[in-house]
Design a protein around this motif. Structure first.
Motif, PDB file in Angstrom:
ATOM      1  N   VAL A   1       0.838  -1.194   0.000  1.00 16.94           N
ATOM      2  CA  VAL A   1       0.000   0.000   0.000  1.00 16.94           C
ATOM      3  C   VAL A   1       0.879   1.251   0.000  1.00 16.94           C
ATOM      4  N   ASN A   2       0.512   2.213  -0.775  1.00 19.63           N
ATOM      5  CA  ASN A   2       1.232   3.480  -0.936  1.00 19.63           C
ATOM      6  C   ASN A   2       2.629   3.340  -1.546  1.00 19.63           C
TER       7      ASN A   2
ATOM      8  N   ARG B   1       5.531   1.979  -0.942  1.00 22.37           N
ATOM      9  CA  ARG B   1       6.803   2.195  -0.240  1.00 22.37           C
ATOM     10  C   ARG B   1       7.692   0.955  -0.235  1.00 22.37           C
TER      11      ARG B   1
ATOM     12  N   ASP C   1       1.445   3.851 -10.367  1.00 22.37           N
ATOM     13  CA  ASP C   1       1.361   4.205  -8.955  1.00 22.37           C
ATOM     14  C   ASP C   1       1.818   5.642  -8.732  1.00 22.37           C
TER      15      ASP C   1
ATOM     16  N   ALA D   1       1.610   9.349  -6.129  1.00 17.98           N
ATOM     17  CA  ALA D   1       1.816   9.589  -4.696  1.00 17.98           C
ATOM     18  C   ALA D   1       0.703  10.348  -3.989  1.00 17.98           C
TER      19      ALA D   1
ATOM     20  N   ASP E   1      -3.687   8.959  -0.674  1.00 16.80           N
ATOM     21  CA  ASP E   1      -3.315   7.979   0.348  1.00 16.80           C
ATOM     22  C   ASP E   1      -4.161   6.719   0.162  1.00 16.80           C
ATOM     23  N   GLU E   2      -3.492   5.669  -0.271  1.00 16.90           N
ATOM     24  CA  GLU E   2      -4.206   4.423  -0.582  1.00 16.90           C
ATOM     25  C   GLU E   2      -4.737   3.732   0.672  1.00 16.90           C
ATOM     26  N   SER E   3      -4.215   4.141   1.835  1.00 19.98           N
ATOM     27  CA  SER E   3      -4.693   3.492   3.060  1.00 19.98           C
ATOM     28  C   SER E   3      -5.909   4.233   3.633  1.00 19.98           C
TER      29      SER E   3
ATOM     30  N   GLU F   1      -1.675   1.980 -10.183  1.00 19.75           N
ATOM     31  CA  GLU F   1      -2.046   2.747  -8.993  1.00 19.75           C
ATOM     32  C   GLU F   1      -2.968   1.920  -8.082  1.00 19.75           C
TER      33      GLU F   1
ATOM     34  N   GLY G   1      -4.951   3.013  -5.630  1.00 18.18           N
ATOM     35  CA  GLY G   1      -6.246   3.621  -5.334  1.00 18.18           C
ATOM     36  C   GLY G   1      -7.338   3.209  -6.309  1.00 18.18           C
TER      37      GLY G   1
END
Ligand code: CA
Length: 628
Positions: free
Chosen positions: A113-114, A116, A195, A197, A200-202, A222, A224
């Motif tokens: 997620v996101n 990282r 993907d 930035a 916020d996917e969370s 992405e 989201g």
């Protein structure tokens, strides 16, 4: 396919020293291979493994071993035994005495997620059923009608009736597919879907909106737009399901790619792997900002050039993408754009914005600007000369419209000295010009018309909307429509809606029932274009040979296409008249009779009557098309 294999081999020979770590993570059930390319002065690289895509403890740390490459870079690698499927990883690189922050690398193909951490997946687990049978539809560039859309705009409103709101999967649903087919478009251009930035996917429940021009991981969809951003496989599989569903009905998928800048410099995976190697700097050492977003990448450097080439090839190979729209192509150098053209199969359509958003730290004459399109055969650019001032009934824009009709090629009857921006033809072939009156950027057509003509009535708005799209869809360039124009979309006057809420950006699908004439006209016009090759001849010589303009009148552009000798064309003499005046005008044509296929806001190949020729009256603010 065979040709492209040979071409790749040739390219591999031409660039023997360029190490590409396209597989930074290679999974097998027995073990996973990791590698990362760094600058030659990197001191150490650490791999960290995790159970989770975000937070949680490190479960293993591995020091990578380096091997010096012929080009001076270091290739760091490690093999980790055992089945790591479902785990996550990061790299960290030490330069001087300092460890840089963790990064999934520049080549992550799956992330948590996101974005990282990289995710360890078996890519074959992400293929939907029958994926191996999926094929790119064969559609020549001159036969394309492109529909530009944002996943969230398209499906988020209740009126869409779609189940997967704001998701890739919306485009797999029958009502969505049905709509695209009815409209008649055959390529869907999706706004940034790698993907990015800014969302916020969370916390998708916050309903944050962004166009997505802030790249994080270039080679991962992405999160989201997936139904489960925390599941690395979901976004990949759902993206492929979307491509597959569109391909099944013969619609191409074009990806909007943003290699010209990253979300930021410090946090970018480029910078955390090879500091400053991917970015241009000014003479004073500061970062150049040709993107207007704080940085600009250096496509002229072999490392970035190869990255772009490998990345688009990856999207074609893994996701079966049919085309690419390069954001701010004017930031990239011509040589790189041509290398990308060479590296991709011929049927992949490539176009871009032939401008930058600021000055670049690279000589302008070497950049992929619109004025340099003749040096980039096989690549198209948006035409910003044909914006609808003509429609407001302002004289002086006739030659710009004529330029748009011929696809910005040289034509004896187009006086380029009077064209809005371009003072000379900028295309070798008409398929190098994207013909459009609106896109996601700036105002949509309705808002632009409202802004240009204060107090405009709905009737006049519709008349001019249809007239504008007639210019787009009878152009020899490649027509491009912003999604929702067929619903008479409004963004409430907001032009830079990149992070505006859904209320501004969403499509209101009720617009179809509210203004059935608009959808019907677009459909009729697109169907006519598809059925009649005269409107998309594809070659400049044919256009010069068959298309001629009638004498220009104030706010009137009229042309004749001689359909005789055009392959598969059933009409002989075709006349198209665009009248932006508030009153009817008269044109002179040879004696007919002719069958009318478009008049007073109705476009249909059946039942619109006939005209006799001689003096023909063209109603106010509308297009007239007739043929024999
Ligand atoms: Ca993201």
């Amino acid at each position: 396919m065979r040709k492209s294999v040979i071409l790749s081999l040739l390219l591999a020979l031409i660039i023997p020293f360029m190490a590409m770590a396209r597989d930074e993570m290679k999974y097998t059930p027995q073990g996973t291979h990791f590698e990362l390319l760094t600058l030659g002065n990197a001191k150490a690289v650490k791999l960290r493994l995790y159970d989770a895509g975000i937070a949680g403890k490190v479960i293993k740390t591995v020091n990578l071993k380096s091997a010096k490459q012929a080009d001076g870079y270091l290739l760091w690698s490690a093999d980790v035994k055992g089945d790591l499927k479902g785990k996550f990883y990061t790299f960290s690189v030490k330069y001087g005495g300092k460890w840089l922050a963790e990064t999934p690398g520049v080549w992550a193909k799956a992330v948590g997620v996101n974005g990282r951490r990289g995710a360890i997946v078996d890519m074959r687990d992400t293929d939907p059923g029958d994926w191996e049978r999926d094929r790119r539809p064969h559609i020549a560039p001159n036969d394309l009608v492109i529909y530009e859309m944002h996943h969230r705009d398209f499906s988020i409103d209740a009126s869409s009736g779609l189940e997967h709101k704001g998701k890739f999967l919306a485009l797999t649903e029958p009502p969505a597919i049905e709509h695209l087919l009815q409209l008649g478009v055959n390529a869907v251009h999706i706004l940034p879907s790698f993907d990015y930035a800014s969302v916020d996917e969370s916390h998708l429940e916050l309903n944050k909106y962004n166009w997505g021009y802030d790249p994080l991981n270039y080679n991962v969809p992405e999160g989201g737009y997936s139904t489960d951003p925390a599941n690395p496989n979901a976004r990949i599989r759902e993206f492929k399901e979307m491509v597959q569903a569109l391909h099944r009905v013969g619609i191409k998928v074009v990806l909007d790619v943003v290699y010209n800048h990253t979300f930021n410099i410090e946090g970018s995976n480029f910078q955390l792997t090879m500091p400053d190697e991917f970015f241009r700097k000014n003479a004073d050492g500061t970062y150049s900002n040709g993107s207007g977003c704080g940085n600009e990448t250096a496509s002229e450097r072999e490392v970035m050039r190869q990255y772009m080439i490998e990345s688009v090839k990856y999207w074609v190979d893994e996701y079966h993408i049919d085309g690419f729209r390069f954001d701010l192509m004017g930031v990239h150098d011509i040589e790189t754009m041509n290398a990308i053209r060479q590296a991709l199969p011929k049927d992949i359509f490539i176009y871009g914005e032939g401008w930058s958003a600021g000055s670049c730290a690279y000589p302008n004459e070497k950049l992929g600007m619109k004025a340099h399109m003749k040096q980039m055969p096989g690549i198209a650019a948006f035409s910003d000369d044909t914006k609808p001032a003509f429609l407001a009934g302002l004289p002086g824009y006739e030659e710009s419209i004529k330029m748009g009709i011929v696809g910005a090629i040289s034509h004896p009857q187009v006086d380029y000295s009077k064209v809005n921006y371009s003072k000379e033809p900028w295309c070798l072939q008409p398929t190098q010009m994207i013909s459009y009156v609106s896109c996601h950027d700036d105002m949509c057509l309705v808002d632009r018309l409202k802004a240009s003509i204060p107090g405009i009535t709905t009737d006049e708005l519709i008349r001019l909307d249809l007239l504008a799209q007639t210019a787009v869809l009878t152009s020899q360039g490649v027509p491009f429509i912003l999604s929702g124009e067929e619903m008479l979309r409004t963004k409430q006057g907001v032009h830079n809606s990149y992070e505006s809420p859904d209320e501004i950006n969403h499509l209101d699908w009720n617009g179809i029932e509210r203004h059935p004439q608009v959808m019907a006209y677009y459909q009729g016009l697109i169907a006519m274009r598809h059925r009649h090759p005269a409107f998309h001849m594809g070659l400049a010589d044919l256009v010069r040979q068959h298309l001629s303009f009638l004498p220009t009148q104030k706010c009137v552009v009229a042309f004749h296409i001689d359909g005789r000798g055009i392959k598969r064309e059933s009409w002989n003499d075709i006349y198209v008249v665009l009248n932006a005046n508030k009153k009817a005008v008269t044109i002179d044509v040879p004696q007919g009779p002719y069958a009318v296929v478009c008049r007073s806001g109705v476009c249909s190949e059946r039942g619109l009557g006939s005209v006799q020729g001689g003096k023909v009256t063209v109603p106010a603010q509308s297009a007239l098309i007739f043929h024999n």
